[in-house]
Design a protein around this motif. Structure first.
Motif, short mmCIF file in Angstrom:
data_model
loop_
_atom_site.label_atom_id
_atom_site.label_comp_id
_atom_site.label_asym_id
_atom_site.label_seq_id
_atom_site.Cartn_x
_atom_site.Cartn_y
_atom_site.Cartn_z
N ILE A 82 22.92 10.78 -28.12
CA ILE A 82 21.70 10.24 -28.28
C ILE A 82 20.92 11.54 -28.26
O ILE A 82 20.83 12.53 -27.50
N GLY A 86 17.84 8.01 -30.73
CA GLY A 86 18.77 7.31 -31.45
C GLY A 86 20.05 7.88 -31.63
O GLY A 86 20.00 9.11 -31.12
N LYS A 87 21.09 7.45 -32.10
CA LYS A 87 22.63 7.96 -32.00
C LYS A 87 22.45 8.78 -33.35
O LYS A 87 22.02 8.50 -34.24
N LEU A 98 21.82 11.60 -38.79
CA LEU A 98 21.12 10.67 -38.20
C LEU A 98 21.82 9.16 -38.62
O LEU A 98 21.94 8.97 -39.63
N GLN A 102 19.06 3.25 -36.57
CA GLN A 102 18.51 4.08 -35.35
C GLN A 102 16.75 4.15 -35.47
O GLN A 102 16.42 4.42 -36.74
N PHE A 104 14.34 7.12 -34.32
CA PHE A 104 13.82 8.45 -33.71
C PHE A 104 12.55 8.62 -33.62
O PHE A 104 11.79 8.31 -34.53
N GLU A 141 26.48 -2.63 -37.42
CA GLU A 141 25.47 -1.71 -37.91
C GLU A 141 24.26 -2.50 -38.41
O GLU A 141 23.11 -2.38 -37.81
N GLU A 144 22.66 -3.92 -34.87
CA GLU A 144 22.18 -2.79 -34.11
C GLU A 144 20.65 -2.26 -34.76
O GLU A 144 19.94 -2.05 -33.84
N ALA A 145 20.77 -2.52 -36.02
CA ALA A 145 19.49 -1.87 -36.66
C ALA A 145 18.62 -3.11 -36.47
O ALA A 145 17.33 -2.71 -36.39
N ASN A 148 17.12 -2.72 -33.14
CA ASN A 148 16.31 -1.57 -32.90
C ASN A 148 15.04 -1.83 -33.48
O ASN A 148 13.87 -1.03 -33.10
N SER A 152 11.29 -1.71 -31.47
CA SER A 152 10.23 -0.63 -31.74
C SER A 152 8.94 -1.10 -32.29
O SER A 152 8.11 -0.22 -32.38
#
Length: 223
Positions: A82, A86-87, A98, A102, A104, A141, A144-145, A148, A152
């Motif tokens: 992390i 982000g990962k 990156l 994610q 950042f 993915e 998760e996107a 996030n 955010s």
């Protein structure tokens, strides 16, 4: 300072003042983001490792998302960490991958990353040698996107490799049927989420499309 450029495809010359303004004066407080097809982790041979060692001597930070021409098997061998919310995969001290989907926070700005694209030259490549099926995101993915993005709220900058379908059309191309899921997902982001500017590579063009979309190849944009 933050700088953004397009595909570098393992070309060490792209990290010089011929392409990056004031490259020799950049410091550990500066960042260069590459919009996919980094290309220095592809053959995984001694020459590439020597290039990575040379880039590791640069004083500034090199950040990249996945393109479609990446060796995903090797990249995914690096441990997930992390960094700035982000990962990532830490390739070298100053070279950071990156990961997809994610968010950042860098220099008080929020960056959403979504690498990957379909290789139209796949028929010329060999799986596991010069092409990898992980070039396109998987269901986990995408999930998760989305999570996030929702958490955010507003995003300052979106960094992707390919572009939303509508933007591809505005560039004069037809979206490829093989990555309709990805370009469609990016289009959903385009219409459903607020952002200041969107940068992408993949098309090997330097072009401003509309007010807040920029395709990058050789150009280096300073934010």
């Amino acid at each position: 300072m933050m700088y953004i450029t397009g595909d570098v495809h393992g070309d060490i010359n792209r990290f010089s003042e011929a392409f990056i303004p004031n490259e020799t004066s950049l410091t550990k407080d500066d960042y260069l983001i590459i919009c996919g097809d980094f290309g220095f982790i592809f053959l995984n041979d001694n020459e590439e490792k020597e290039c990575l060692d040379a880039l590791a001597k640069k004083p500034y930070n090199i950040l990249f998302i996945e393109g479609n021409h990446e060796n995903f098997d090797v990249i995914n061998e690096y441990p997930v960490e992390i960094w700035n919310g982000g990962k990532i995969h830490h390739i070298r001290e100053n070279i950071i991958h990156l990961m997809r989907g994610q968010v950042f926070t860098i220099e008080n700005k929020k960056f959403f990353t979504m690498g990957g694209a379909y290789s139209i030259d796949k028929y010329m490549r060999q799986e596991g040698i010069s092409w990898w099926p992980q070039e396109l995101p998987n269901d986990e993915e995408y999930k998760e996107a989305t999570e996030n993005l929702i958490k955010s709220n507003d995003i300052d900058y979106i960094i992707s490799h390919t572009a939303p379908r509508e933007i591809i059309r505005r560039m004069g191309y037809y979206p490829d049927a093989h990555d309709m899921e990805l370009t469609g997902y990016l289009e959903w982001i385009m219409y459903e989420h607020k952002f200041t500017h969107w940068f992408f590579g993949h098309f090997h063009e330097d072009k401003i499309i509309e007010r807040n979309f920029t395709a990058l190849y050789y150009s280096v944009v300073c934010l």
